[in-house]
Each structure stands twice: as C-alpha cells, then as structure tokens.
Design an enzyme around this catalytic site. Structure first.
Site, short mmCIF file in Angstrom:
data_model
loop_
_atom_site.label_atom_id
_atom_site.label_comp_id
_atom_site.label_asym_id
_atom_site.label_seq_id
_atom_site.Cartn_x
_atom_site.Cartn_y
_atom_site.Cartn_z
N ASN A 14 4.42 9.99 4.24
CA ASN A 14 3.60 9.12 4.75
C ASN A 14 4.10 8.03 5.52
OD1 ASN A 14 0.98 10.34 3.26
ND2 ASN A 14 1.76 9.11 1.48
N HIS A 100 -9.39 7.10 -2.78
CA HIS A 100 -8.34 7.48 -3.62
C HIS A 100 -8.40 7.15 -5.09
CE1 HIS A 100 -4.04 6.40 -4.59
NE2 HIS A 100 -3.52 7.39 -4.00
N GLU A 157 -12.16 4.51 2.40
CA GLU A 157 -10.93 4.26 3.08
C GLU A 157 -11.23 4.52 4.62
OE1 GLU A 157 -8.32 7.42 1.54
OE2 GLU A 157 -8.96 7.20 -0.43
N SER A 161 -6.90 10.14 2.57
CA SER A 161 -5.45 10.63 2.44
C SER A 161 -5.41 12.15 2.27
CB SER A 161 -5.07 9.92 0.82
OG SER A 161 -5.63 10.03 -0.09
N ASP A 186 -9.76 0.70 2.62
CA ASP A 186 -8.65 0.74 2.26
C ASP A 186 -7.86 1.41 3.27
OD1 ASP A 186 -6.21 1.64 1.33
OD2 ASP A 186 -6.76 2.54 -0.52
N HIS A 189 -3.70 4.60 5.31
CA HIS A 189 -3.20 5.51 6.16
C HIS A 189 -3.50 5.36 7.59
CE1 HIS A 189 -1.63 8.58 2.75
NE2 HIS A 189 -2.98 8.15 2.36
N LYS A 220 3.46 3.03 3.44
CA LYS A 220 3.37 4.05 4.15
C LYS A 220 3.88 4.13 5.84
CE LYS A 220 0.40 6.17 0.86
NZ LYS A 220 -0.97 5.99 -0.16
C1 LIG Z 1 -1.21 5.95 -1.38
C2 LIG Z 1 -2.59 5.38 -1.51
C3 LIG Z 1 -2.63 4.35 -2.40
C4 LIG Z 1 -1.77 3.63 -3.29
O1 LIG Z 1 -0.57 2.87 -2.82
P1 LIG Z 1 0.67 2.73 -3.53
O2 LIG Z 1 1.56 1.73 -2.75
O3 LIG Z 1 1.35 4.21 -3.12
O4 LIG Z 1 0.54 2.67 -4.80
C5 LIG Z 1 -3.89 3.48 -2.17
N1 LIG Z 1 -4.82 3.91 -1.28
C6 LIG Z 1 -4.64 5.23 -0.69
C7 LIG Z 1 -5.74 5.53 0.10
C8 LIG Z 1 -3.70 5.87 -0.87
O5 LIG Z 1 -3.21 7.01 0.16
#
Ligand SMILES: *Cc1c(COP(=O)(O)O)cnc(C)c1O
Length: 367
Positions: A14, A100, A157, A161, A186, A189, A220
């Site tokens: 990522n 997620h 999101e 993801s 969120d 990505h 990411k």
């Molecule tokens: C990876 C991810 C997270 C968690 O983030 P980390 O820093 O790895 O704990 C949260 N939300 C989504 C959509 C993700 O893909």
C-alpha cells in the site's frame, strides 16, 4: 522484496507513492531519532507529546484544510478510539458492509446500536436512516430534536481496501445532511492520491468541508506509520480527552511522526505531484491488462472466488518472481477469494509489462 531468501517484485504493498524508502523520509526519521530519541516514554497527555507530533498535526490540518488534526499510533487505533468517543449506548452507528475491520470494531466497542448497510447501497442506507427517524418521531410529539436525542454516525471508506472501488461521497453527504447524521470517511487508501491537492476523494469530489470526521492513515501512501482524524478544533479537542486509544497508549515514536511529516511535505511539492501522476500512469497500464476492475484506484481485486484457485494463481505468479498474495476469508467474504494486486509509483513500465505476461500465465483475465 525478499522472501525466504529469494527476490520478488512486490505487487501487494500500500506504499502507493513509493515513499517508504524515499531518502527524505528515511533521513527525517533518522534525524528525529538523533534529536528526540528512539521512544517517547509516555502517553501524549503525560509527557509523550514531542515537537514532531505537534508539527505533524499542524501540517495535517493545513494539508486537509481543517481547523485541526489529531494523530494516533495506527489507523486501527484511530478508528477504535474515535468511533466510541462520538457515539455510545442509545446512539446509532451505520457501517458499510465492506468497511475495514477497525471501523467495525470501533462501532462494536462504542456500545451504540450497529447497523450494516449493503456495500455502497444508498437505498439500503436510507432505509436504516428512515427507520431511525420514525422511531425518534414516535418518541414524542415535538418535531424538534429532543436534547440528548439519539446521535447517528455513518461510517464508510472512500476507497475500499479489498475491492478498490469508491464510495459515492456526494450522495452520502446529501443523505446524512437530510437525516441529521454525522459522516466518518476513512481515506486510508486515498490520502495522497486523489484531488488537486492530493488530500483524498473528499477533496476530488468537493465535499470535504461537509464531512464531520475525516480519517486517514500515515502508513500507506504516506510511507510512514500512524493514523489521523482531521476536523474542527472542537472535534479534535474533544477526541484528545475522549478517544481512549489516544489517551491510554504511549505516544508514537518520533521517527514515525517525522517521517510522516516529511511525506506530507513531499506529497504537497512538485515532486509529489509528479509521483502521483506516475502512479496513475501505472494504474492505467495495469487496468489495460488486468481487465474488468476499472482502474479507479491502485487496488485491483482479481476475484477468483474459490480459495484453492486464488492460492494456485498466487503460486503461478510467485514462480515468475511476482508477489501478489491471495486474500481469503475472513478478510473478504467466503466465495470471494482473490488476488489483491496493487501498483505503486515505484513500479516501472517494464515491471508492469512483466506482470501482464505472468497474469496471462495464470489465465487472467478469465474469458
Ligand atoms: C490499513 C487500514 C486501516 C488501518 O490502518 P493501520 O495504520 O494499518 O492500522 C484502517 N482503515 C483502512 C481502510 C485500511 O485499509
């Protein structure tokens, strides 16, 4: 990347802009260790808050165009700290089915009534909202919301993801406004990849200022580690004193905060613009050979359905020197096993061409 002593071309990371190994991030991390130490020794509210944390949060607020921002040790900690701070027993939290795990866990932990709506299905979401509205209306004759009335938080999101598709943010914003709900998006990505300033999909869609709780991660596209919430000063001050994963956890190491700050500066520079353009160029290239998934994001789910089939395809790619992991239940639904292929700005055109040949050897795309 190396695995069991063999080198592989990694199509699963990522690290979309290829920043994790950028000299400017590495140098910032090393310098922060020299200046501030390897660890922080305490939670942020005790004595763990150091200059890199504050500088990063100011830079994040400026980047996102919000009043303030708060960072957490991870994206996971961000979600499980933030959602229970905002809603609790008697409230309603409505989560997209493909959100997620950390968002689902945060919703569960909150004690609020949890409703799940079919992925990106606005009608399904509205059905839940309408029911909540009727219930609220039924509780008394007054059309005005009673004090302490049920709070409603919608959680989704912007780029999903495991599927790489996008949420319909403008429509979600209109819907939550109509029902007086709050929206948490969120952008794990999407941060660094979408919009003229690369703030995320909310910027690209022109709705950022209408999203109450903007979440992102630093591990990411930003190549470091951590998570954040960007929002009003009131929201952030509230989270500082209510988000338990922030309050009761040792402050992130200075190296992580400094690397993330360097990443933010890079993303906002001409170099960041160029990196991002390079990524989208590669996304188009992969889309032309990976078939159906439309190339709206750097995530390409090659859905094979059967777990054994997904494992076999991953193995074929591995024998050709490519690392693309099979993703199975419970990360994705049963019967939706897939190769989760990602492309980054660090891949060359030749590497993507090699990927295309290897994919063809697995029988992808299916006829
Ligand atoms: C990876 C991810 C997270 C968690 O983030 P980390 O820093 O790895 O704990 C949260 N939300 C989504 C959509 C993700 O893909």
């Amino acid at each position: 990347m190396a695995l069991h002593g063999r080198q592989y071309l990694n199509f699963s990371s990522n690290d979309y802009l290829g920043l994790a190994n950028d000299p400017s991030l590495k140098e910032a991390a090393v310098e922060a260790v020299r200046q501030f130490g390897a660890g922080t020794g305490a939670a942020r509210l005790i004595c763990g808050s150091l200059r890199p944390h504050h500088e990063l949060e100011e830079a994040l607020a400026a980047f996102k165009g919000t009043g303030a921002a708060l960072t957490f040790a991870s994206g996971y900690a961000t979600a499980v700290g933030t959602i229970p701070a905002l809603v609790g027993r008697g409230d309603l939290v409505i989560v997209d089915r493909l959100a997620h795990a950390c968002l689902v866990d945060g919703a569960r932990l909150s004690g609020a009534t949890l409703r799940v709506f079919a992925h990106n299905d606005l009608d399904a979401l509205e059905t839940v909202l309408r029911r909540a509205d009727q219930r609220a209306a039924g509780s008394g004759p007054s059309p005005a919301p009673a004090p302490g009335r049920q709070r409603i938080l919608i959680v989704t999101e912007s780029v999903f993801s495991m599927d790489g598709d996008l949420a319909p943010l403008p429509e979600l914003v209109a819907l939550k406004a109509r029902y007086g709900a709050w929206l948490l998006v969120d952008e794990a990505h999407a941060t660094g990849l979408y919009g003229a300033q690369r703030r995320g999909v909310a910027e690209a869609e022109g709705v950022a200022s209408q999203i109450e709780v903007q979440m992102g991660t630093l591990g990411k596209a930003l190549g470091a580690a951590g998570g954040f919430i960007a929002g009003t000063r009131v929201l952030i001050d509230y989270l500082v004193n209510r988000a338990r994963s922030f309050m009761f956890s040792t402050a992130p190491v200075p190296a992580a905060a400094a690397a993330a700050l360097a990443a933010l500066r890079l993303v906002q520079s001409d170099q960041g613009r160029a990196r991002c353009a390079q990524l989208w160029e590669r996304v188009r290239q992969v889309a032309s050979l990976a078939g159906p998934p439309t190339g709206l994001s750097p995530i390409f789910p090659l859905i094979l359905g059967d777990e054994a089939e997904a494992l076999r395809a991953a193995e074929v790619l591995r024998t050709r020197g490519l690392f693309v992991p099979a993703v199975r239940f419970p990360t994705v639904a049963r019967g939706a096993a897939r190769l989760r292929l990602t492309v980054t700005a660090a891949h060359t055109a030749a590497q993507v061409a090699h990927l295309g040949e290897a994919l063809a050897a697995t029988g992808w795309p299916p006829q």
